[in-house]
Design a protein around this motif. Structure first.
Motif, mmCIF file in Angstrom:
data_model
loop_
_atom_site.group_PDB
_atom_site.id
_atom_site.type_symbol
_atom_site.label_atom_id
_atom_site.label_comp_id
_atom_site.label_asym_id
_atom_site.label_seq_id
_atom_site.Cartn_x
_atom_site.Cartn_y
_atom_site.Cartn_z
ATOM 1 N N THR A 186 -1.613 5.509 -6.035
ATOM 2 C CA THR A 186 -1.563 5.685 -7.488
ATOM 3 C C THR A 186 -1.139 4.433 -8.251
ATOM 4 N N GLY A 187 -1.162 3.285 -7.600
ATOM 5 C CA GLY A 187 -0.928 2.039 -8.316
ATOM 6 C C GLY A 187 0.509 1.845 -8.760
ATOM 7 N N ASP A 188 0.713 1.812 -10.078
ATOM 8 C CA ASP A 188 2.014 1.491 -10.665
ATOM 9 C C ASP A 188 2.462 0.078 -10.314
ATOM 10 N N SER A 189 1.519 -0.846 -10.157
ATOM 11 C CA SER A 189 1.915 -2.244 -10.071
ATOM 12 C C SER A 189 2.691 -2.579 -11.336
ATOM 13 N N GLN A 190 3.767 -3.359 -11.177
ATOM 14 C CA GLN A 190 4.658 -3.524 -12.331
ATOM 15 C C GLN A 190 5.494 -4.785 -12.245
ATOM 16 N N VAL A 191 6.053 -5.132 -13.397
ATOM 17 C CA VAL A 191 7.015 -6.223 -13.509
ATOM 18 C C VAL A 191 8.228 -5.681 -14.238
ATOM 19 N N ASN A 195 0.896 -1.162 0.000
ATOM 20 C CA ASN A 195 0.000 0.000 0.000
ATOM 21 C C ASN A 195 0.933 1.211 0.000
ATOM 22 N N TRP A 196 1.462 1.547 -1.167
ATOM 23 C CA TRP A 196 2.489 2.593 -1.286
ATOM 24 C C TRP A 196 1.810 3.877 -1.743
ATOM 25 N N PRO A 197 1.811 4.929 -0.922
ATOM 26 C CA PRO A 197 1.014 6.130 -1.227
ATOM 27 C C PRO A 197 1.562 6.933 -2.396
ATOM 28 N N GLY A 198 0.647 7.646 -3.044
ATOM 29 C CA GLY A 198 1.014 8.453 -4.198
ATOM 30 C C GLY A 198 2.025 9.533 -3.888
ATOM 31 N N ALA A 199 2.077 9.997 -2.636
ATOM 32 C CA ALA A 199 3.013 11.056 -2.260
ATOM 33 C C ALA A 199 4.467 10.647 -2.480
ATOM 34 N N TRP A 221 8.939 4.610 -5.220
ATOM 35 C CA TRP A 221 8.510 3.272 -5.666
ATOM 36 C C TRP A 221 9.086 2.962 -7.048
ATOM 37 N N ASN A 222 8.945 3.921 -7.952
ATOM 38 C CA ASN A 222 9.353 3.686 -9.336
ATOM 39 C C ASN A 222 10.860 3.720 -9.544
#
Length: 263
Positions: A212-217, A172-176, A181-182
């Motif tokens: 803001t999501g950005d789930s990724q591989v 649960n990584w916040p958009g702030a 994250w990226n």
């Protein structure tokens, strides 16, 4: 010695969704519908605290070790013939509260990993007990190490001497802090010479924090193979064992890695 070329490719399904605040039944109903689109996957990944949102109300929301969500996960794993994983609030047998990732296999086995690094800026360390050990799990012969959200910031905890094939983060990584994250996820892939898959949530939680999501591989060079953006749904991808094996043979930096033991 294990040969990666002998492994089948691995089919992932990342489930990125909004979460109903403190409402297990609503969340399980939502995910049951979403999982219909995960048919054919070998490994299905749900967000951190997928039954409640990221909550510090551990005493009122915790489930026992063999509670209703554990049963639900085993049912879904059997129905899909896939491993299903995600974290929730568990009261362990010793009475402590854990942010625990459950790993439900289609044969009915239920394994787990307890979050090691508790997010002190939200007071998580005051409401939960930290995990004591890394866990390496397997699906179709692939070596998978699950980690949870804030664990991402600690590269030593993401390292191991066992040639992990896939680092798996549920969050649960916040958009702030979206840009953290990226940036950190590619770093973990590059330094460990492995695939990285990460699942985050979207929407706004009960305290007003947006996600803001950005789930990724990402592949072993930190290149993006899939990014869900801010969308809600099931995002699927197949990982190639042959490509991972070829890269490690071509660039075997892991052979020069520092040796250490975690205390």
């Amino acid at each position: 010695m294990r040969d990666l070329n002998d492994l089948p490719d691995l089919k992932l399904a990342l489930v990125q969704s909004d979460l109903a605040w403190h409402d297990r039944d609503a969340n399980l109903a939502r995910f049951a519908l979403l999982l219909e689109k995960a048919q054919g996957a070998d490994l299905v990944v749900l967000p951190e605290m997928f039954t409640t949102g990221f909550s510090m109300d551990s005493a009122s929301l915790a489930e026992p070790e063999q509670g209703p969500t554990s049963a639900w996960l085993k049912e879904q794993a059997a129905r899909l013939d896939a491993v299903i994983t995600g974290s929730l609030i568990i009261q362990a047998a010793d009475g402590s509260y854990r942010n625990r990732l459950l790993w439900a296999r289609p044969d009915g086995a239920l394994l787990h990993y307890d979050k090691r690094h508790l997010f002190r800026m939200a007071g998580e360390h005051e409401h939960y007990t930290a995990g004591e050990r890394q866990v390496r799990l397997e699906v179709k012969g692939w070596r998978v190490r699950p980690l949870i959200c804030y664990d991402l910031r600690f590269p030593v905890w993401s390292r191991d001497p066992e040639n992990t094939d896939l680092l798996l983060y549920t969050a649960n990584w916040p958009g702030a802090r979206r840009h953290h994250w990226n940036r950190l996820l590619p770093a973990r892939a590059i330094e460990n010479l492995c695939y990285v898959a990460a699942v985050n949530r979207v929407g706004t939680d009960g305290k007003g924090y947006p996600y803001t999501g950005d789930s990724q591989v990402l592949d072993f060079q930190g290149e993006t193979l899939l990014n869900a953006g801010e969308g809600e749904g099931v995002f699927s991808l197949t990982l190639s064992s042959a490509e991972l094996a070829a890269y490690r043979k071509r660039f075997p930096a892991h052979l020069d890695a520092d040796r250490f033991e975690l205390g």
